[in-house]
Design an enzyme around this catalytic site. Structure first.
Site: not given
Ligand code: MG
Length: 442
Positions: A93, A234, A236, A238
């Site tokens: 992430s 961010d 990743d 999400d």
């Protein structure tokens, strides 16, 4: 214990290929040797870990579908469309480049929490290998981003967005947003300026945590090109934060509040969030006559609750929003698209006026495990004695008319954290002082 709130996370010497393989075998058994999707982000250790994960899954008899590079929301959307039994996303992430993680998602699209992860840990070691003749070949599926973009577009008013030709600055942070965001907004007829839009595991453009300090280039660009808004993801993809047309940075809980306005205008339903989220979410929901359901801190708990309570929307204070019509994942692209849809009616700073303003203060106090427990116990007793309205599913949150305070033990660090929010700054400060004093007595 290996599982944290968001899977098994560590640097390469902690989350090694050997450990990834052992974990994947246990995950494969957990998913009853079914079909498991494997996706990864652009981190430099990702390919190496992917091979270990695929090998582990195959060795216990799973069928593997390799999505290769895919954002977290894209992978979770693919899980739903391909009707797989589970998903492993190799992504850390927003963590620094040397980190990586395995995030495990069940067939409903719910990320495994720490508690459910313990079941996988119990399955580790000495797995029963599949017979040699029954090992299944892995398959590749690389259209996941395309499918995802198509579905997000179908859930917004494309014509309206296209007619406005909005100018947007997209900061993909060299993360997985680069695979989805530029194409999505170009398809929607927006005029886009991209920053850090190549996937690069060194994250050369900016750190992948989208904080105001890390987004100075985005803020500057929005102002200089006179864009309608800036959007940053961010690592990743999400979570989303925004920059308004004046260059003002918009934190995650406001992003969630904007999404609540967008969603609840059309569909009434429950809104799920964590006990650490600003009261502005509850205020927005109650303006629409909708209830807010609180959960423990951590995205898996929000997904679980959205699923159980058939909520309209879920989200957390750092800008992750779950749109159940798409999946039970926090989806930074759906979130961004819905906000861009709102911009066809009003400016971003105009919309922000709809969200009640709160001030917040926070501190942390050093405490070992036993002191942490004593402090939480004491705060609970204090609140009960005073007949306060409390939520004690994760620390103790005490709600007052126009303010609230939470005293909570950090899960990973030797701290007690106190966070207060109020309509005026002084009240927030006073709450912090009052509860700091109480913890000081222990
Ligand atoms: Mg993330």
């Amino acid at each position: 214990m290996l599982f944290g709130t968001n899977g098994i996370r560590g640097k390469f010497n902690e989350l090694t290929p050997n450990l990834a393989l052992e974990l994947a075998q246990a995950i494969g058994i957990f998913f009853k040797k079914g079909t498991v999707l494997v996706a990864r982000d652009g981190r430099l250790t990702g390919e190496c870990l992917k091979h270990a994960v695929i090998s582990g899954l195959q060795s216990v008899g799973c069928e593997v579908i390799d999505l290769n590079f895919a954002s977290a929301p894209t992978s979770e959307f693919a899980l739903k469309t391909l009707k797989a039994d589970g998903l492993i996303i190799i992504t850390a992430s927003h963590n620094p480049p040397e980190w990586n993680a395995l995030k495990v998602v069940d067939k409903h699209g719910i990320t495994l929490s720490k508690e459910r992860g313990e079941e996988i840990e119990r399955l580790m070691g000495n797995p029963k290998l599949e017979e040699w003749g029954r090992i299944k070949k892995s398959k590749k599926y690389e259209e996941a981003s395309y499918d995802h973009i198509k579905s997000v577009k179908n859930l917004v008013n494309q014509e309206k967005i296209r007619s406005k030709k909005l100018k947007l600055v997209l900061d993909c942070g060299n993360g997985m947003a680069a695979l989805v965001a530029p194409r999505l907004f170009r398809d929607l007829g927006c005029e886009i300026i991209t920053l850090n839009s190549n996937v690069d595991g060194h994250f050369p453009g900016r750190p992948s945590e989208p904080t105001e300090a890390n987004l100075q280039e985005l803020i500057k660009t929005v102002k200089s090109v006179k864009a309608y808004c800036g959007i940053a993801w961010d690592g990743d993809g999400d979570r989303v934060v925004l920059v308004d047309e004046n260059g003002g940075f918009i934190v995650g809980d406001k992003v969630y509040a904007l999404c609540a306005i967008s969603k609840l205008k059309g569909v009434k339903g429950k809104v799920v969030t964590t006990v650490a989220t600003s009261k502005c979410i509850e205020d927005v929901a109650s303006n629409f006559g909708c209830a807010t359901v609180y959960t423990k801190i951590g995205a898996p708990y929000i997904s679980e609750k959205v699923y159980e309570s058939k909520a309209a929307l879920g989200g957390e204070e750092v800008g992750g929003v779950i749109w159940p019509e798409l999946s039970l994942a926090k989806d930074g692209f759906m979130t961004a698209a819905k906000i861009v849809e709102m911009l066809t009616e009003r400016s971003l700073s105009g919309w922000l006026k709809e969200i009640p303003k709160y001030y917040n203060e926070k501190i942390k106090i050093e405490a070992d495990q036993s002191r942490k427990e004593k402090i939480i116990q004491k705060i609970k007793e204090y609140a009960k004695k005073n007949k306060f309205n409390i939520i004690d599913i994760d620390g103790v949150r005490i709600n007052f008319e126009d303010s609230w305070v939470i005293v909570r033990a950090s899960g990973t660090e030797p701290y007690i954290r106190i966070f207060a929010e109020a309509k005026d700054k002084k009240r927030a400060k006073d709450l912090i002082e009052e509860y700091k004093k109480l913890t000081g007595e222990i």
